[in-house]
Design an enzyme around this catalytic site. Structure first.
Site, PDB file in Angstrom:
ATOM      1  N   TYR A  93      70.756  25.852  56.186  1.00 27.37           N
ATOM      2  CA  TYR A  93      69.386  25.881  55.687  1.00 27.37           C
ATOM      3  C   TYR A  93      69.023  27.289  55.210  1.00 27.37           C
ATOM      4  O   TYR A  93      68.499  27.476  54.112  1.00 27.37           O
ATOM      5  CB  TYR A  93      68.414  25.426  56.774  1.00 27.37           C
ATOM      6  CG  TYR A  93      66.960  25.427  56.334  1.00 27.37           C
ATOM      7  CD1 TYR A  93      66.443  24.357  55.606  1.00 27.37           C
ATOM      8  CD2 TYR A  93      66.114  26.490  56.645  1.00 27.37           C
ATOM      9  CE1 TYR A  93      65.119  24.357  55.188  1.00 27.37           C
ATOM     10  CE2 TYR A  93      64.789  26.495  56.233  1.00 27.37           C
ATOM     11  CZ  TYR A  93      64.294  25.420  55.506  1.00 27.37           C
ATOM     12  OH  TYR A  93      62.977  25.438  55.091  1.00 27.37           O
ATOM     13  N   ASP A  98      70.345  10.406  41.642  1.00 25.09           N
ATOM     14  CA  ASP A  98      70.997  11.024  42.790  1.00 25.09           C
ATOM     15  C   ASP A  98      71.380  12.440  42.370  1.00 25.09           C
ATOM     16  O   ASP A  98      72.288  12.635  41.561  1.00 25.09           O
ATOM     17  CB  ASP A  98      72.241  10.229  43.196  1.00 25.09           C
ATOM     18  CG  ASP A  98      72.971  10.835  44.381  1.00 25.09           C
ATOM     19  OD1 ASP A  98      72.565  11.924  44.847  1.00 25.09           O
ATOM     20  OD2 ASP A  98      73.956  10.222  44.847  1.00 25.09           O
ATOM     21  N   ILE A 116      56.771  17.092  49.784  1.00 30.98           N
ATOM     22  CA  ILE A 116      56.237  18.123  48.903  1.00 30.98           C
ATOM     23  C   ILE A 116      56.374  17.720  47.440  1.00 30.98           C
ATOM     24  O   ILE A 116      55.478  17.962  46.630  1.00 30.98           O
ATOM     25  CB  ILE A 116      56.938  19.470  49.158  1.00 30.98           C
ATOM     26  CG1 ILE A 116      56.670  19.948  50.584  1.00 30.98           C
ATOM     27  CG2 ILE A 116      56.470  20.524  48.158  1.00 30.98           C
ATOM     28  CD1 ILE A 116      57.442  21.194  50.970  1.00 30.98           C
TER      29      ILE A 116
END
Length: 313
Positions: free
Chosen positions: A167, A69, A17
């Site tokens: 999640y 990172d 995405i």
């Protein structure tokens, strides 16, 4: 080229995405800083920042790839210092970086107490905490300039119970972050929103197509072929960037298909996608023939959707 002169930052843009969002912004002439851990192509790893940068440039935008990172606060701080030094402004931050894609796939059917703690860290550290750090640094640039937009890439996993516990916690967290952050940023004319793409044809999803389509989410079988391309969310964000009344949306969580209907864009292949608020979209999962009789413009209020699935209040 509606975004020419705008400076944007998309985190996690090596692939998926994030890459699609960067391409959509580049197509509108924006300067797009893109971050990730994969600077140059690596065998057996799809995508890289250098490849995304070439694609953005090919669309007419200016790409600035930065290896970062997002699990390292110092690297995030250095990224924003560079943008402030080199550009003097920031018009858009898209918080998209997520480390735990493979972790989610690996432990999606595992009870949380049997999964390693890394299944939490991979999703919450780079996927929630890093978004907060980036939002702080973006706000420091945007508030003095009295303009800007921060977009957290979220998903329906914030509302519906699928995949893993971390999640769901992470996605609910980024939605709440946008809501509360928006309250404090509003007086500075800086908008903060959360965006839900649907099922997206990322490299990982396409690679795992057979396994994904054998499973169900809330009793609904997934059809990868009907999923959004990676650029669809980018087109939604372009719409938000060009919305003169964006402050009326600040603090809200929005779905890409709803923005497609509002702003009048389609996916790159011309398709229109159904919203979770659309009865036609839901009915089509069980009876495509019956769905043809349901008008596409009918949408149920958000409050009804939330009331139907929320059970912890």
């Amino acid at each position: 080229m509606s975004l020419k002169g705008k400076v944007c930052l998309v985190t996690g843009a090596s692939r998926g995405i994030g890459r699609g969002i960067a391409l959509a912004l580049g197509s509108e002439g924006a300067t797009v800083y893109i971050t990730g851990r994969t600077l140059n192509p690596v065998s057996n790893v799809p995508g890289s920042l250098s490849v995304t940068a070439e694609e953005v440039s090919g669309r007419g935008g200016k790409a600035v790839p930065v290896k970062c990172d997002h699990g390292n606060d110092q690297e995030i701080l250095e990224l924003f210092e560079r943008i402030k030094r080199d550009e003097g402004r920031l018009d858009l931050l898209v918080n998209n970086a997520l480390k735990g894609v493979a972790t989610i796939g690996k432990y999606g059917q595992t009870p949380f107490w049997e999964a390693p703690l890394e299944s939490w860290d991979d999703v919450i550290h780079v996927g929630l905490r890093c978004h907060y750090v980036a939002a702080i640094e973006a706000a420091k640039i945007m508030t003095p300039q009295k303009s800007g937009l921060i977009v957290n890439v979220s998903s329906a996993g914030a509302l519906f119970n699928f995949f893993t516990v971390p999640y769901g916690v992470g996605k609910a967290g980024v939605d709440k972050m946008a809501e509360m952050g928006a309250l404090q940023l509003k007086k500075h004319n800086v908008a903060f929103v959360s965006l839900w793409p649907g099922l997206v044809q990322t490299e990982y999803i396409v690679n795992q197509k057979d396994r994904i389509e054998q499973a169900t989410v809330k009793g609904v079988k997934m059809n990868v072929a009907k999923g959004e391309t990676v650029e669809y969310a980018g087109r939604a964000i372009v719409g938000l960037m060009n919305d003169r009344n964006i402050m009326k949306k600040t603090g809200k969580t929005m779905m890409t298909p709803d923005l497609g209907d509002e702003y009048g864009f389609t996916d790159v292949d011309g398709r229109k996608h159904g919203s979770l608020r659309s009865p036609k979209s839901w009915i089509s999962n069980w009876s495509p023939a019956l769905a043809t009789f349901v008008p596409a413009f009918i949408k149920v209020p958000w409050a009804w959707v939330i009331g139907a699935v929320h059970h912890y209040y």
